[in-house]
Design a protein around this motif. Structure first.
Motif, PDB file in Angstrom:
ATOM      1  N   TYR A  33     -10.634  -7.386  12.638  1.00 54.89           N
ATOM      2  CA  TYR A  33      -9.573  -7.277  11.609  1.00 54.89           C
ATOM      3  C   TYR A  33      -8.395  -8.251  11.746  1.00 54.89           C
ATOM      4  CZ  TYR A  33      -7.122  -5.276  15.895  1.00 54.89           C
ATOM      5  OH  TYR A  33      -6.373  -5.071  17.100  1.00 54.89           O
ATOM      6  N   LYS A  34      -7.857  -8.331  10.694  1.00 55.19           N
ATOM      7  CA  LYS A  34      -6.678  -9.198  10.368  1.00 55.19           C
ATOM      8  C   LYS A  34      -5.482  -8.657  11.336  1.00 55.19           C
ATOM      9  CE  LYS A  34      -5.526 -11.461   6.923  1.00 55.19           C
ATOM     10  NZ  LYS A  34      -5.117 -11.622   5.432  1.00 55.19           N
ATOM     11  N   VAL A  76       8.880  -4.263   2.718  1.00 55.70           N
ATOM     12  CA  VAL A  76       8.503  -4.891   3.896  1.00 55.70           C
ATOM     13  C   VAL A  76       6.868  -4.389   4.337  1.00 55.70           C
ATOM     14  CG1 VAL A  76       8.905  -5.159   6.413  1.00 55.70           C
ATOM     15  CG2 VAL A  76      10.681  -5.292   4.921  1.00 55.70           C
ATOM     16  N   LEU A  77       6.825  -3.047   4.274  1.00 57.71           N
ATOM     17  CA  LEU A  77       5.639  -2.215   4.508  1.00 57.71           C
ATOM     18  C   LEU A  77       4.659  -2.803   3.643  1.00 57.71           C
ATOM     19  CD1 LEU A  77       4.135   0.064   5.996  1.00 57.71           C
ATOM     20  CD2 LEU A  77       4.867   1.562   4.180  1.00 57.71           C
ATOM     21  N   ASN A 109      -0.337  -5.933   1.995  1.00 60.89           N
ATOM     22  CA  ASN A 109      -0.845  -6.934   0.982  1.00 60.89           C
ATOM     23  C   ASN A 109      -1.731  -7.796   1.654  1.00 60.89           C
ATOM     24  OD1 ASN A 109      -0.011  -5.242  -1.131  1.00 60.89           O
ATOM     25  ND2 ASN A 109       1.804  -6.598  -1.442  1.00 60.89           N
ATOM     26  N   GLU A 110      -1.127  -8.197   2.870  1.00 61.36           N
ATOM     27  CA  GLU A 110      -1.718  -9.207   3.782  1.00 61.36           C
ATOM     28  C   GLU A 110      -3.138  -8.636   4.567  1.00 61.36           C
ATOM     29  OE1 GLU A 110      -1.357 -12.423   4.007  1.00 61.36           O
ATOM     30  OE2 GLU A 110       0.680 -12.623   3.280  1.00 61.36           O
ATOM     31  N   GLY A 128       8.403 -14.050   8.679  1.00 63.39           N
ATOM     32  CA  GLY A 128       8.422 -13.436  10.015  1.00 63.39           C
ATOM     33  C   GLY A 128       6.861 -13.543  10.660  1.00 63.39           C
ATOM     34  N   LEU A 129       6.058 -12.919   9.675  1.00 67.64           N
ATOM     35  CA  LEU A 129       4.558 -12.976   9.749  1.00 67.64           C
ATOM     36  C   LEU A 129       4.041 -14.360   9.910  1.00 67.64           C
ATOM     37  CD1 LEU A 129       3.715 -10.043   7.422  1.00 67.64           C
ATOM     38  CD2 LEU A 129       3.622  -9.948   9.774  1.00 67.64           C
TER      39      LEU A 129
END
Length: 215
Positions: free
Chosen positions: A5-6, A82-83, A88-89, A123-124
């Motif tokens: 998983y990502k 933010v969620l 989406n990523e 941040g990600l």
């Protein structure tokens, strides 16, 4: 159990200024809700003088836990965006906090959404988005006469050789994707005409970014 998983690799932090307001995107991998809450609270404590500390996190194999907070920003302009960045990523087991220090210029609803989305993404990115893959460590014992054949086969197929120990025989420690381990063992047995001994070791996750694996 998910085989792959990502997620993100480490804690990451990036600051950006938007119309005099300082936005700081923080992101961290978390394994459960206690860890997520502890992370959120640690950012709030470190930035207790900030105007807002907006957060969101997603947990679980099927994203069972999804939480967010606008922390005083207008409803729908902060926590949900933010969620949605995390969703989406396609990321799992991730918490994001965006800290805002108000600079005196109102951004409006659309401006706030764009600012929080941008800060969360930064941040990600700082935390390094990776693919987390479950591997099985295998110990392959062979005679020196067939060591070269086995090693060449492993290298040719891009298997991860973690260690090679030379004793009266050769023992290779190899990381194999968990869901491919049975086929791999059969292949090595056939390759060596059953003249190899294969023992299973621990399960472990590796993190893939580009063509590189990180432990």
């Amino acid at each position: 159990m998910l085989y792959t998983y990502k997620t993100i690799y480490k804690y990451g932090c990036k600051e950006v200024e938007i119309k005099r307001s300082r936005f700081i995107g923080h992101a961290k991998p978390v394994q459960n809700e206690d860890e997520a809450i502890e992370f959120v609270n640690s950012i709030k404590s470190a930035h207790r003088d900030a105007t807002h500390n907006v957060y969101a996190y997603i947990l679980g194999e099927r994203d069972e836990v999804q939480r967010y907070s606008d922390d005083g920003e207008p409803s729908g302009t902060a926590g949900v965006p933010v969620l949605n960045v995390i969703k989406n990523e396609g990321l799992k087991n991730v918490a994001v906090v965006v800290t805002r220090y108000f600079g005196g210029i109102l951004l409006g609803a659309g401006g706030l959404i764009r600012a929080y989305v941008k800060s969360a993404k930064l941040g990600l990115e700082a935390a390094t988005i990776v693919e987390k893959i479950l591997f099985k460590s295998l110990y392959i014992t062979v005679d020196y006469t067939i060591f070269g054949t086995v090693q060449n086969e492993l290298l040719k197929n891009n298997y991860i050789i973690k260690n090679i120990e030379y004793t009266d025989k050769v023992i290779l420690t190899v990381y194999v994707k968990y869901d491919e381990r049975d086929d791999f063992i059969k292949h090595i047995i056939n390759l060596t005409n059953a003249k190899s001994i294969i023992k299973e070791g621990n399960d472990l996750y590796l993190y893939k970014t580009g063509d590189k694996y990180l432990e």
